[in-house]
Design a protein around this motif. Structure first.
Motif, PDB file in Angstrom:
ATOM      1  N   LYS A   1      -6.112   7.408 -21.506  1.00  0.00           N
ATOM      2  CA  LYS A   1      -6.079   8.741 -21.345  1.00  0.00           C
ATOM      3  C   LYS A   1      -6.355   9.172 -19.963  1.00  0.00           C
ATOM      4  N   LEU A   2      -7.282   8.280 -19.213  1.00  0.00           N
ATOM      5  CA  LEU A   2      -7.661   8.499 -18.071  1.00  0.00           C
ATOM      6  C   LEU A   2      -6.175   8.310 -17.083  1.00  0.00           C
ATOM      7  N   HIS A   3      -5.438   7.431 -17.527  1.00  0.00           N
ATOM      8  CA  HIS A   3      -3.932   7.234 -16.404  1.00  0.00           C
ATOM      9  C   HIS A   3      -3.485   8.335 -16.449  1.00  0.00           C
ATOM     10  N   ARG A   4      -3.182   8.911 -17.762  1.00  0.00           N
ATOM     11  CA  ARG A   4      -2.370  10.114 -17.988  1.00  0.00           C
ATOM     12  C   ARG A   4      -2.895  11.241 -17.047  1.00  0.00           C
ATOM     13  N   LYS A   5      -4.235  11.390 -17.170  1.00  0.00           N
ATOM     14  CA  LYS A   5      -4.750  12.420 -16.299  1.00  0.00           C
ATOM     15  C   LYS A   5      -4.605  12.101 -14.706  1.00  0.00           C
ATOM     16  N   TYR A   6      -4.919  11.022 -14.154  1.00  0.00           N
ATOM     17  CA  TYR A   6      -5.237  10.658 -12.866  1.00  0.00           C
ATOM     18  C   TYR A   6      -3.972  10.022 -12.280  1.00  0.00           C
ATOM     19  N   GLY A   7      -3.184   9.285 -12.968  1.00  0.00           N
ATOM     20  CA  GLY A   7      -2.215   8.405 -12.288  1.00  0.00           C
ATOM     21  C   GLY A   7      -2.194   7.166 -12.607  1.00  0.00           C
ATOM     22  N   PRO A   8      -1.138   6.411 -11.959  1.00  0.00           N
ATOM     23  CA  PRO A   8      -1.072   4.778 -12.245  1.00  0.00           C
ATOM     24  C   PRO A   8      -2.251   4.137 -11.426  1.00  0.00           C
ATOM     25  N   VAL A   9      -2.984   4.621 -10.265  1.00  0.00           N
ATOM     26  CA  VAL A   9      -3.736   3.926  -9.610  1.00  0.00           C
ATOM     27  C   VAL A   9      -5.331   4.618  -9.993  1.00  0.00           C
ATOM     28  N   LEU A  10      -6.163   3.870 -10.699  1.00  0.00           N
ATOM     29  CA  LEU A  10      -7.454   4.513 -11.080  1.00  0.00           C
ATOM     30  C   LEU A  10      -8.755   3.724 -10.930  1.00  0.00           C
ATOM     31  N   ARG A  11      -9.516   4.505 -10.473  1.00  0.00           N
ATOM     32  CA  ARG A  11     -11.050   3.951 -10.170  1.00  0.00           C
ATOM     33  C   ARG A  11     -11.712   3.844 -11.563  1.00  0.00           C
ATOM     34  N   ILE A  12     -12.028   2.866 -12.002  1.00  0.00           N
ATOM     35  CA  ILE A  12     -12.695   2.776 -13.602  1.00  0.00           C
ATOM     36  C   ILE A  12     -14.162   2.343 -13.345  1.00  0.00           C
ATOM     37  N   ALA A  13     -14.486   2.005 -12.195  1.00  0.00           N
ATOM     38  CA  ALA A  13     -16.199   1.968 -12.084  1.00  0.00           C
ATOM     39  C   ALA A  13     -16.270   2.010 -10.428  1.00  0.00           C
ATOM     40  N   PRO A  14     -17.517   2.149  -9.637  1.00  0.00           N
ATOM     41  CA  PRO A  14     -17.643   2.334  -8.676  1.00  0.00           C
ATOM     42  C   PRO A  14     -17.020   1.354  -7.547  1.00  0.00           C
ATOM     43  N   ASP A  15     -16.594   0.034  -8.188  1.00  0.00           N
ATOM     44  CA  ASP A  15     -16.223  -0.992  -7.122  1.00  0.00           C
ATOM     45  C   ASP A  15     -14.992  -1.478  -7.609  1.00  0.00           C
ATOM     46  N   GLU A  16     -14.372  -0.873  -8.646  1.00  0.00           N
ATOM     47  CA  GLU A  16     -13.195  -1.649  -9.381  1.00  0.00           C
ATOM     48  C   GLU A  16     -12.003  -0.599  -9.590  1.00  0.00           C
ATOM     49  N   VAL A  17     -10.933  -1.134  -9.405  1.00  0.00           N
ATOM     50  CA  VAL A  17      -9.612  -0.331  -9.752  1.00  0.00           C
ATOM     51  C   VAL A  17      -8.531  -1.032 -10.610  1.00  0.00           C
ATOM     52  N   THR A  18      -7.962   0.043 -11.346  1.00  0.00           N
ATOM     53  CA  THR A  18      -6.927  -0.652 -12.398  1.00  0.00           C
ATOM     54  C   THR A  18      -5.675  -0.199 -12.036  1.00  0.00           C
ATOM     55  N   PHE A  19      -4.637  -0.883 -12.559  1.00  0.00           N
ATOM     56  CA  PHE A  19      -3.263  -0.383 -12.295  1.00  0.00           C
ATOM     57  C   PHE A  19      -2.262  -0.143 -13.503  1.00  0.00           C
ATOM     58  N   ALA A  20      -1.464   1.057 -13.543  1.00  0.00           N
ATOM     59  CA  ALA A  20      -0.652   0.705 -14.729  1.00  0.00           C
ATOM     60  C   ALA A  20       0.728   1.005 -13.907  1.00  0.00           C
ATOM     61  N   GLY A  21       1.076   0.322 -12.993  1.00  0.00           N
ATOM     62  CA  GLY A  21       2.270   0.074 -12.420  1.00  0.00           C
ATOM     63  C   GLY A  21       2.952  -1.133 -12.532  1.00  0.00           C
ATOM     64  N   GLU A  22       4.272  -1.224 -12.850  1.00  0.00           N
ATOM     65  CA  GLU A  22       5.013  -2.463 -13.074  1.00  0.00           C
ATOM     66  C   GLU A  22       4.816  -3.363 -11.803  1.00  0.00           C
ATOM     67  N   GLU A  23       4.717  -2.772 -10.598  1.00  0.00           N
ATOM     68  CA  GLU A  23       4.698  -3.639  -9.289  1.00  0.00           C
ATOM     69  C   GLU A  23       3.367  -4.418  -9.265  1.00  0.00           C
ATOM     70  N   ALA A  24       2.463  -4.028 -10.090  1.00  0.00           N
ATOM     71  CA  ALA A  24       1.070  -4.582 -10.036  1.00  0.00           C
ATOM     72  C   ALA A  24       1.048  -6.054 -10.652  1.00  0.00           C
ATOM     73  N   TYR A  25       1.944  -6.453 -11.643  1.00  0.00           N
ATOM     74  CA  TYR A  25       2.277  -7.685 -12.027  1.00  0.00           C
ATOM     75  C   TYR A  25       2.660  -8.631 -10.939  1.00  0.00           C
ATOM     76  N   GLN A  26       3.284  -8.409  -9.824  1.00  0.00           N
ATOM     77  CA  GLN A  26       3.812  -8.966  -8.698  1.00  0.00           C
ATOM     78  C   GLN A  26       2.701  -9.073  -7.775  1.00  0.00           C
ATOM     79  N   ASP A  27       2.208  -7.958  -7.352  1.00  0.00           N
ATOM     80  CA  ASP A  27       1.043  -8.116  -6.207  1.00  0.00           C
ATOM     81  C   ASP A  27      -0.134  -8.835  -6.895  1.00  0.00           C
ATOM     82  N   ILE A  28      -0.698  -8.691  -8.069  1.00  0.00           N
ATOM     83  CA  ILE A  28      -1.899  -9.329  -8.496  1.00  0.00           C
ATOM     84  C   ILE A  28      -1.974 -10.772  -8.969  1.00  0.00           C
ATOM     85  N   PHE A  29      -0.599 -10.735  -9.517  1.00  0.00           N
ATOM     86  CA  PHE A  29      -0.467 -12.374 -10.366  1.00  0.00           C
ATOM     87  C   PHE A  29       0.277 -13.274  -9.532  1.00  0.00           C
ATOM     88  N   GLN A  30       1.100 -13.023  -8.798  1.00  0.00           N
ATOM     89  CA  GLN A  30       1.901 -13.965  -7.957  1.00  0.00           C
ATOM     90  C   GLN A  30       1.246 -14.494  -6.869  1.00  0.00           C
TER      91      GLN A  30
END
Ligand code: HEM
Length: 512
Positions: free
Chosen positions: A73-102
């Protein structure tokens, strides 16, 4: 009496000390909130103010088992890059697979976040929990030969045996009389029995006999509750004092259960080491390649992980897919036609023959999109020197994660994202611009993850899924029970999905 007077031996002096302490705490909290909201390096990243100001909303959502839904729900409101805690960011973008896991071109990796993965003191590391890349690749290299497509060829008879037994057990539920009868069954335990038995046999050459006895092995219950407990431990780790207190408060009986569980696995491994199996199992591959190099503790712990990761996930995918199929009778009959017209009898159903069935594979892919068995967010940390994800630069050590669940249901990624539409995975959907699914971002569905930490057991998982679905659909006619329908979106997640009974009617098919 003054409103703040505390009744104790030191009188008003003690109460003023208490008030000062309280004021300091409140001031500290307010200072933290102001810093997090306005002066933190992540303060420009979009997110709800309450979540950006404090870790508490995240923890609350996590413990209720609704984190992935709340974050969607928060992504729908704030977009694909989301701060979910003071020091943490979560991503709902396809490129994040490449950027984070490779692995990055400079060789640096986003490593697993210790908050979630650090092994408890005294317990050996496992393939899943090892954070150091060298330690991990050492374990993975030793286990890898047991998970190749070639190894799968030798393992196929074991898979066939248990899946045939599943079909037999479900047949037993139907009383066949002069008129064809049906039975109401909850699919969840039967599918769990099957995958658990398979991993026991593949792993140590010894089944857990769940299908044989038509009941859960005592371990399975323990496995589910330990996954839930892991959520609590991870939540406490955000506050070292709370973690310290939690560890002190864990009842000795719980600690004993955990040790007993480990010892049972260790005994099973030891028993297996004491005899030669007639046919290869995972342990024989491990011994062949790594006899001298992997401490027995790590072998035991990794087998502990395999029994959960290798059974629960596969059963979830098949349960979820069948749950959608019975609610979409047209899709179910399309699949049924494909399977029944291709195979005249069950013995023709082999892994080779199933690999290229277009509709079966499309159904499985759609199952992965709609009910990902690991909806968890695979947390990682940004490496030394910082790094970019989806074009956003982040300081080193920032915790990051990915929201597969959100992406799968994103209307900008998928046409009719909430409908079960296997057609989006058929080859023509990606080649024919007239297809409503032409623009779907199919690369956003990565159920086994990518990179050096992706799923080692994916070939086995796909083999089990294809065999289970095709044999079940060939033998039985499935029907929805209206009052027992399950809405997948309502299920809670505690690292893994908490399944509810999936009850359906089954009848013997005309070809069975
Ligand atoms: C549909 C079924 C399955 C799904 C969706 C799945 C998914 C995943 C995912 C997403 C990961 C990465 C976890 C992370 O990065 O934190 C993973 C890791 C792993 N999975 Fe699976 N899995 C499945 C079945 C299996 C099976 C059947 C086995 C074994 C028989 C297995 C063994 C493993 C192992 C050993 C790892 C750790 C790999 C490593 O860190 O090097 N999985 N799985």
């Amino acid at each position: 009496m003054a409103p703040f007077t505390i009744l104790d031996s030191d009188g008003p002096y003690a109460s003023s000390k208490f008030i000062i302490a309280l004021l300091v705490l409140v001031a500290y909290f307010i200072f933290g909130v102001v810093r997090n909201l306005f002066f933190h390096p992540l303060s420009k990243i979009p997110g709800p103010p309450a979540w950006s100001a404090s870790r508490l909303p995240f923890i609350w959502s996590l413990l209720r088992g609704t984190l992935i839904h709340d974050v969607e729900k928060l992504h729908r409101k704030y977009g694909p890059v989301l701060r979910i805690a003071p020091d943490e960011v979560t991503f709902a973008g396809e490129e994040a697979y490449q950027d984070i896991f490779q692995i990055r071109p400079d060789g640096k990796q986003f490593l697993k976040d210790a908050v979630w993965w650090e092994t408890q003191p005294g317990l050996p590391e496992t393939i899943l929990s090892a954070i150091n890349p060298d330690a991990h690749s050492h374990i993975r290299k030793i286990f890898a030969p047991a998970f190749t497509p070639r190894a799968l060829r030798d393992q196929e008879p074991i898979l066939q045996r248990y899946i045939n037994l599943l079909v037999e057990r479900l047949r037993d539920q139907i009383v066949v009389g002069p008129e064809r009868k049906s039975a109401r069954v909850d699919l969840v335990p039967w599918l769990n029995f099957t995958t658990f038995d398979i991993i026991g046999d593949l792993g140590f050459g010894d089944s857990f006999d769940c299908l044989q006895n038509s009941r859960y092995h005592p371990w399975t219950k323990l496995l589910f509750s330990s996954v839930k407990a892991a959520t609590w431990v991870a939540s406490a780790r955000f506050y070292p004092l709370v973690e310290f207190l939690l560890m002190k408060c864990i009842p000795p009986s719980l600690m004993k259960t955990q040790t007993d569980h480990y010892n049972r696995i260790a005994n099973k491994v030891q028993q297996r080491l004491n005899f030669e199996v007639q046919r290869p199992d995972i342990l024989s591959d491990v011994l062949k390649d790594g006899k001298e190099t992997l401490p027995i503790g790590e072998v035991n712990s990794t087998f502990m992980i395999l029994t959960t990761g290798g059974s629960e996930t596969t059963a979830t995918l098949v349960s979820g897919t069948l749950n959608y199929l019975v609610q979409c009778p047209q899709k179910l009959s399309k699949l049924t036609r494909e399977i029944r017209s291709r195979f005249q009898n069950d013995s023709e159903i082999t892994l080779d023959a199933l690999r290229d069935l277009p509709y079966l594979n499309a159904v499985i892919n759609e199952g992965f999109r709609m009910c990902p068995p690991v909806p968890w967010v695979l947390p990682r940390r940004v490496p030394e020197g910082g790094g970019a994800v989806c074009g956003v630069w982040l300081p080193e050590r920032t915790p990051v994660s990915i929201q597969a669940y959100t992406m799968s249901r994103d209307p900008t990624y998928f046409h009719s994202p909430s409908s079960f539409e296997p057609e989006r995975w058929l080859p023509e959907a990606s080649t024919n611009p007239q297809s409503p699914f032409f623009k779907d971002r199919r690369g956003a569905v990565q159920p086994f993850s990518v990179g050096p930490r992706n799923c080692l057991g994916q070939h086995i998982a796909m083999a089990e899924i294809r065999l289970m679905l095709s044999k079940l659909v060939r033998t039985f006619d499935f029907e929805v029970i209206e009052e027992a329908k399950v809405k997948w979106e309502d299920l809670r997640v505690f690292l893994l999905l908490e399944k509810k009974p999936i009850e359906v009617n089954i009848k013997l098919s005309e070809v069975a």
